[in-house]
Write an enzyme that holds these catalytic residues in place. Sequence first.
Site, PDB file in Angstrom:
ATOM      1  N   HIS A 121       9.377  -3.011   3.399  1.00 18.69           N
ATOM      2  CA  HIS A 121       9.018  -3.205   1.984  1.00 18.69           C
ATOM      3  C   HIS A 121      10.272  -3.519   1.165  1.00 18.69           C
ATOM      4  CE1 HIS A 121       5.687  -0.354   3.303  1.00 18.69           C
ATOM      5  NE2 HIS A 121       4.985  -1.323   2.751  1.00 18.69           N
TER       6      HIS A 121
ATOM      7  N   MET B 217       0.841  -1.204   0.000  1.00 21.20           N
ATOM      8  CA  MET B 217       0.000   0.000   0.000  1.00 21.20           C
ATOM      9  C   MET B 217       0.873   1.250   0.000  1.00 21.20           C
ATOM     10  SD  MET B 217      -3.432  -0.928   2.035  1.00 21.20           S
ATOM     11  CE  MET B 217      -2.868  -0.509   3.670  1.00 21.20           C
TER      12      MET B 217
ATOM     13  N   SER C 176       4.105   1.664   7.909  1.00 22.98           N
ATOM     14  CA  SER C 176       3.765   2.960   7.300  1.00 22.98           C
ATOM     15  C   SER C 176       3.018   3.825   8.308  1.00 22.98           C
ATOM     16  CB  SER C 176       2.903   2.743   6.057  1.00 22.98           C
ATOM     17  OG  SER C 176       3.565   1.862   5.169  1.00 22.98           O
TER      18      SER C 176
ATOM     19  N   HIS D 216       9.122   1.568   3.406  1.00 20.52           N
ATOM     20  CA  HIS D 216      10.177   1.609   4.432  1.00 20.52           C
ATOM     21  C   HIS D 216      11.032   0.361   4.232  1.00 20.52           C
ATOM     22  CE1 HIS D 216       7.640  -1.361   6.361  1.00 20.52           C
ATOM     23  NE2 HIS D 216       6.649  -0.493   6.492  1.00 20.52           N
ATOM     24  N   GLU D 217      11.987   0.145   5.135  1.00 21.06           N
ATOM     25  CA  GLU D 217      12.926  -0.980   4.980  1.00 21.06           C
ATOM     26  C   GLU D 217      12.218  -2.339   4.926  1.00 21.06           C
ATOM     27  OE1 GLU D 217      16.117  -1.881   4.375  1.00 21.06           O
ATOM     28  OE2 GLU D 217      16.437   0.189   3.789  1.00 21.06           O
TER      29      GLU D 217
HETATM   30  P1  AMP Z   1       1.679  -2.627   3.508  1.00 23.39           P
HETATM   31  O1  AMP Z   1       2.198  -1.671   2.485  1.00 23.39           O
HETATM   32  O2  AMP Z   1       1.755  -2.108   4.914  1.00 23.39           O
HETATM   33  O3  AMP Z   1       0.362  -3.243   3.144  1.00 23.39           O
HETATM   34  O4  AMP Z   1       2.717  -3.837   3.521  1.00 23.39           O
HETATM   35  C1  AMP Z   1       3.099  -4.480   2.330  1.00 23.39           C
HETATM   36  C2  AMP Z   1       3.873  -5.724   2.692  1.00 23.39           C
HETATM   37  O5  AMP Z   1       5.018  -5.358   3.463  1.00 23.39           O
HETATM   38  C3  AMP Z   1       3.059  -6.710   3.536  1.00 23.39           C
HETATM   39  O6  AMP Z   1       3.326  -8.036   3.125  1.00 23.39           O
HETATM   40  C4  AMP Z   1       3.574  -6.463   4.925  1.00 23.39           C
HETATM   41  O7  AMP Z   1       3.474  -7.591   5.771  1.00 23.39           O
HETATM   42  C5  AMP Z   1       5.027  -6.135   4.639  1.00 23.39           C
HETATM   43  N1  AMP Z   1       5.597  -5.386   5.747  1.00 23.39           N
HETATM   44  C6  AMP Z   1       5.075  -4.291   6.367  1.00 23.39           C
HETATM   45  N2  AMP Z   1       5.863  -3.911   7.393  1.00 23.39           N
HETATM   46  C7  AMP Z   1       6.895  -4.794   7.441  1.00 23.39           C
HETATM   47  C8  AMP Z   1       8.032  -4.952   8.287  1.00 23.39           C
HETATM   48  N3  AMP Z   1       8.284  -4.119   9.294  1.00 23.39           N
HETATM   49  N4  AMP Z   1       8.873  -5.984   8.025  1.00 23.39           N
HETATM   50  C9  AMP Z   1       8.625  -6.837   7.000  1.00 23.39           C
HETATM   51  N5  AMP Z   1       7.580  -6.738   6.177  1.00 23.39           N
HETATM   52  C10 AMP Z   1       6.728  -5.739   6.397  1.00 23.39           C
END
Ligand code: AMP
Length: 262
Positions: free
Chosen positions: A33, A26, A180, A30-31
Site C-alpha cells: 500500500h 481495504m 493484508s 503494508h509496504e
Molecule cells: P487491498 O487493500 O488489499 O484491497 O489493496 C489495495 C491496493 O493495494 C490494491 O490495488 C492492491 O493490488 C494493492 N496491493 C496489495 N498488495 C500489494 C503488494 N504486495 N504490492 C503492491 N500492491 C499491492
Amino acid sequence: MKTLRTIQEVHQALADRGRVGLVPTMGAFHEGHLALFRAARSECDTVVVSLFVNPTQFGPSEDLSRYPRDEARDADLAEAAAVDILFAPSAEEMYPSGYATWVEVDDTGAEGEARPNHFRGVATVCLKLFNIVRPQAAYFGQKDAQQVAVLRRLVRDLDLELDLRVLPTVRDADGLALSSRNAFLSDDERRQALALPRALGAGRSAHVQGSDPVTAARAALNGLEPDYVEVLDLGDVTVLAAAARVGTTRIIDNIVLEGELK
Ligand code: AMP
C-alpha cells in the site's frame, strides 16, 4: 492529513486541488500500500486514500467479518506517507438503503470464476470512488492482476478520463507477496505459502525455455492445492497468475512472463 467520512465532505475538500490521485484500499496497510501512496504522492498534487472494506466484493462464505481492521494504525501510516485525505466511509454512506445499481464486467477470468460476484463488487465500488473523488489518476497493485484487467476494461468501456497506474508487487525478502491476509497465516502456513511464488518462478523459467508455464508451475506447487493457474493478458504485460488456499487463508500471486508494466 484529514480523515473524511462523507461524500459531501470529500467534494468540499477537493475543490481546486490540482491533480488528484486516488489509492483505493481495504486498509491493514503494508509496504505494498505504502508504495502506491508514494507513487501517488510523487505524481499528484493531492493524494486521497480510501479505506473501505467493501462488503459487496466478499462472497457469503468469505472473510468479511474477520478481515483485519485497524483504522488508527492505518491513519498514522497514511499521515506519515504525506497522504492528504483518508476517505473512510461507513457502509451506509457507500450503500444507502435502497441501493440497487451494479457494474458488471464480462470475462473476469479464473479469479472471477473462483469468486462469483467479487469483481461486480470491485467494479461497482471503484466506479463509485472514481465518481466521488474524481481523480485524474488512480493507483493499483499488479499483485491483483485480474483486478487490474477488470478496471482497465471498465475505464475503456465507460470512457472514464482516468490514468490508471499499476505498480509492481511488493514482496517480503523470502518472495511472499505482501497481503493484508498474510496476517492470518501461522508460521507453518507461511512457510507452505512460499510454494506459490516459487511455483510461479518455476513457471516463468519453463516459459523462458519454451515450455508450458502452467504445467511447470502446477508441478512445483509442493502440495499446495491451487484454485487455478492461468496465463493472463493485461495488455502491456502477460502474467502467470495463481490462487491457492493455505489452511483457511486464500492467497493469490502472479509473475510477469512477457512485457513491462506501463
Ligand atoms: P487491498 O487493500 O488489499 O484491497 O489493496 C489495495 C491496493 O493495494 C490494491 O490495488 C492492491 O493490488 C494493492 N496491493 C496489495 N498488495 C500489494 C503488494 N504486495 N504490492 C503492491 N500492491 C499491492
